[in-house]
Write a protein that holds these residues in place. Structure first.
Motif, PDB file in Angstrom:
ATOM      1  N   UNK A 226       0.840  -1.200   0.000  1.00 26.75           N
ATOM      2  CA  UNK A 226       0.000   0.000   0.000  1.00 26.75           C
ATOM      3  C   UNK A 226       0.874   1.248   0.000  1.00 26.75           C
ATOM      4  N   UNK A 227       0.549   2.199  -0.892  1.00 25.55           N
ATOM      5  CA  UNK A 227       1.332   3.424  -0.982  1.00 25.55           C
ATOM      6  C   UNK A 227       0.971   4.369   0.158  1.00 25.55           C
ATOM      7  N   UNK A 228       1.959   5.154   0.557  1.00 27.09           N
ATOM      8  CA  UNK A 228       1.740   6.103   1.643  1.00 27.09           C
ATOM      9  C   UNK A 228       0.795   7.210   1.203  1.00 27.09           C
ATOM     10  N   UNK A 229       0.014   7.717   2.143  1.00 29.80           N
ATOM     11  CA  UNK A 229      -0.901   8.806   1.838  1.00 29.80           C
ATOM     12  C   UNK A 229      -0.180  10.149   1.820  1.00 29.80           C
ATOM     13  N   UNK A 230      -0.861  11.165   1.311  1.00 30.54           N
ATOM     14  CA  UNK A 230      -0.299  12.515   1.275  1.00 30.54           C
ATOM     15  C   UNK A 230      -1.293  13.486   1.914  1.00 30.54           C
ATOM     16  N   UNK A 231      -0.784  14.562   2.444  1.00 35.21           N
ATOM     17  CA  UNK A 231      -1.633  15.600   3.018  1.00 35.21           C
ATOM     18  C   UNK A 231      -1.867  16.697   1.983  1.00 35.21           C
ATOM     19  N   UNK A 232      -3.058  17.241   1.991  1.00 35.26           N
ATOM     20  CA  UNK A 232      -3.380  18.350   1.092  1.00 35.26           C
ATOM     21  C   UNK A 232      -3.690  19.583   1.932  1.00 35.26           C
ATOM     22  N   UNK A 233      -3.459  20.744   1.328  1.00 33.94           N
ATOM     23  CA  UNK A 233      -3.624  22.002   2.059  1.00 33.94           C
ATOM     24  C   UNK A 233      -5.083  22.407   2.173  1.00 33.94           C
ATOM     25  N   UNK A 234      -5.846  22.126   1.119  1.00 29.91           N
ATOM     26  CA  UNK A 234      -7.241  22.566   1.135  1.00 29.91           C
ATOM     27  C   UNK A 234      -8.076  21.681   0.215  1.00 29.91           C
ATOM     28  N   UNK A 235      -9.367  21.974   0.146  1.00 26.71           N
ATOM     29  CA  UNK A 235     -10.290  21.183  -0.666  1.00 26.71           C
ATOM     30  C   UNK A 235      -9.956  21.293  -2.145  1.00 26.71           C
ATOM     31  N   UNK A 236      -9.538  22.449  -2.563  1.00 27.37           N
ATOM     32  CA  UNK A 236      -9.219  22.656  -3.979  1.00 27.37           C
ATOM     33  C   UNK A 236      -8.084  21.734  -4.431  1.00 27.37           C
ATOM     34  N   UNK A 237      -7.063  21.600  -3.578  1.00 29.97           N
ATOM     35  CA  UNK A 237      -5.947  20.702  -3.914  1.00 29.97           C
ATOM     36  C   UNK A 237      -6.394  19.246  -3.925  1.00 29.97           C
ATOM     37  N   UNK A 238      -7.296  18.882  -2.975  1.00 35.65           N
ATOM     38  CA  UNK A 238      -7.828  17.521  -2.937  1.00 35.65           C
ATOM     39  C   UNK A 238      -8.575  17.193  -4.219  1.00 35.65           C
ATOM     40  N   UNK A 239      -9.443  18.098  -4.664  1.00 41.06           N
ATOM     41  CA  UNK A 239     -10.205  17.894  -5.895  1.00 41.06           C
ATOM     42  C   UNK A 239      -9.261  17.797  -7.087  1.00 41.06           C
ATOM     43  N   UNK A 240      -8.231  18.619  -7.086  1.00 41.48           N
ATOM     44  CA  UNK A 240      -7.265  18.606  -8.198  1.00 41.48           C
ATOM     45  C   UNK A 240      -6.541  17.271  -8.287  1.00 41.48           C
ATOM     46  N   UNK A 241      -6.117  16.736  -7.115  1.00 38.05           N
ATOM     47  CA  UNK A 241      -5.408  15.458  -7.118  1.00 38.05           C
ATOM     48  C   UNK A 241      -6.345  14.306  -7.530  1.00 38.05           C
ATOM     49  N   UNK A 242      -7.582  14.341  -7.039  1.00 35.72           N
ATOM     50  CA  UNK A 242      -8.525  13.292  -7.401  1.00 35.72           C
ATOM     51  C   UNK A 242      -8.820  13.319  -8.900  1.00 35.72           C
ATOM     52  N   UNK A 243      -8.830  14.504  -9.474  1.00 35.25           N
ATOM     53  CA  UNK A 243      -9.163  14.655 -10.889  1.00 35.25           C
ATOM     54  C   UNK A 243      -7.969  14.394 -11.802  1.00 35.25           C
ATOM     55  N   UNK A 244      -6.839  14.988 -11.480  1.00 37.65           N
ATOM     56  CA  UNK A 244      -5.700  14.934 -12.392  1.00 37.65           C
ATOM     57  C   UNK A 244      -4.738  13.772 -12.141  1.00 37.65           C
ATOM     58  N   UNK A 245      -4.590  13.335 -10.844  1.00 39.64           N
ATOM     59  CA  UNK A 245      -3.651  12.273 -10.546  1.00 39.64           C
ATOM     60  C   UNK A 245      -4.343  10.916 -10.393  1.00 39.64           C
ATOM     61  N   UNK A 246      -5.414  10.890  -9.578  1.00 39.05           N
ATOM     62  CA  UNK A 246      -6.113   9.619  -9.365  1.00 39.05           C
ATOM     63  C   UNK A 246      -7.069   9.274 -10.502  1.00 39.05           C
ATOM     64  N   UNK A 247      -7.572  10.309 -11.171  1.00 41.49           N
ATOM     65  CA  UNK A 247      -8.489  10.067 -12.290  1.00 41.49           C
ATOM     66  C   UNK A 247      -9.822   9.500 -11.890  1.00 41.49           C
ATOM     67  N   UNK A 248     -10.284   9.857 -10.683  1.00 44.12           N
ATOM     68  CA  UNK A 248     -11.568   9.305 -10.202  1.00 44.12           C
ATOM     69  C   UNK A 248     -12.695  10.331 -10.323  1.00 44.12           C
ATOM     70  N   UNK A 249     -12.361  11.542 -10.751  1.00 48.47           N
ATOM     71  CA  UNK A 249     -13.398  12.562 -10.926  1.00 48.47           C
ATOM     72  C   UNK A 249     -13.478  12.979 -12.393  1.00 48.47           C
TER      73      UNK A 249
END
Length: 249
Positions: A226-249
C-alpha cells in the motif's frame, strides 16, 4: 434430532499469510492452524440448540489430513458429541467435499446440517449449496438467526435490501454467517474430556469420491504494498489530485 456440522482446518485468522518463494501457493510450514471461523459459529449454534433441548446429538466431520483431528477435538471440547475424520492429504475442492458429506449424511441420517458459509483460506462459498443440490434438501444460506420448529427451521438471512426470513422444511442445510452468534471458548476440563471422545477415521474412497483436484494454481502473488498517503492544504488541492492524478473525478 441429530445435527451434522462440517468443520475445516485452516490457517489461523490472526496469522499473516506468506506466499511461497516459487509462487506455487501459501506457505503452511510452522504456521498455526485452527478451525475455520464460520465453522466455529456453526458448532456454537448446534451446541445452543442442544442446550435448548431441540437437538439430541451433534456429529462433527472434517475432510483433511490427520492433523484435522485437532480441529475436531476443538469442536468436541466446545460441546459436540462425536467426530468423523475423512482423511485426505491433498487439497480437496468444494464439490468433492460436498460428495463426501453426502455419503456421511446417507450414513448418519441427520435432520439438519449446519456449516460455515465459506472457508477463509480458499474463500469458496459453494459447499453448502452443492450439498443441498446433491441431497435434494432445502437450504438457507448466510443465516444470521436460526429458529427450529416442529419439522421446520426458520432462517433469517441478510440480503442487499435488508433481512429476509425463509421457512425450510427439514431435512435442511443451513450455512452460518458471522452474526449468527459468538462462539464460546472451550474450558480446560472440556478439553481434557474431548481427548476421550470418539473420532471415526474414514477415507474418501469409502464414499466412492475422487478427490483429485480439477483446478490448477497458475501463480500465487502477494498484493502490492500500500502506498503512503499525502496531506493536502485545502479542498481545492484535494479535488485537483482526485481529478488529475487519481483520475476518479
Amino acid at each position: 434430532m441429530k445435527v451434522l456440522v462440517p468443520v475445516k482446518r485452516v490457517i489461523d485468522y490472526n496469522v499473516k499469510v506468506r506466499v511461497k518463494s516459487d509462487g506455487s501457493g501459501v506457505d503452511l510450514a510452522n504456521v498455526k492452524m485452527s478451525m475455520n471461523p464460520f465453522d466455529e459459529i456453526s458448532v456454537e449454534e448446534a451446541i445452543r440448540l442442544k442446550e435448548a433441548g431441540k437437538v439430541d446429538e451433534i456429529v462433527v466431520v472434517s475432510v483433511g489430513p490427520q492433523q484435522a483431528q485437532e480441529t475436531i477435538r476443538t469442536a468436541l471440547a466446545m460441546g459436540a458429541d462425536r467426530g468423523i475424520l475423512v482423511k485426505v492429504d491433498d487439497t480437496v475442492e468444494p464439490l468433492a467435499v460436498a460428495k463426501i458429506l453426502k455419503g456421511i449424511v446417507d450414513e448418519e441420517k441427520p435432520e439438519l446440517v449446519i456449516l460455515g458459509k465459506q472457508a477463509i483460506d480458499d474463500d469458496c462459498n459453494q459447499t453448502g449449496q452443492m450439498l443441498a443440490a446433491l441431497l435434494g434438501w432445502s437450504q438457507g444460506t448466510f443465516a444470521s438467526k436460526l429458529d427450529l420448529g416442529e419439522g421446520t427451521v426458520e432462517v433469517m438471512r441478510e440480503i442487499d435490501g435488508g433481512l429476509q426470513t425463509v421457512k425450510l422444511t427439514m431435512p435442511a442445510i443451513v450455512t452460518a454467517d458471522l452474526r449468527l452468534n459468538e462462539p464460546r471458548y472451550a474450558s480446560l476440563p472440556n478439553i481434557m474430556k474431548a481427548k476421550k471422545k470418539p473420532i471415526d477415521e474414514k477415507a474418501a474412497s469409502d464414499y466412492g469420491v475422487d478427490t483429485a483436484p480439477r483446478l490448477t494454481v497458475v501463480a500465487t502473488n502477494e498484493p502490492p504494498a500500500r502506498q503512503a498517503g499525502v496531506k493536502v492544504a485545502d479542498v481545492a488541492e484535494l479535488v485537483s489530485k482526485l481529478k488529475n492524478e487519481a483520475g476518479v473525478l
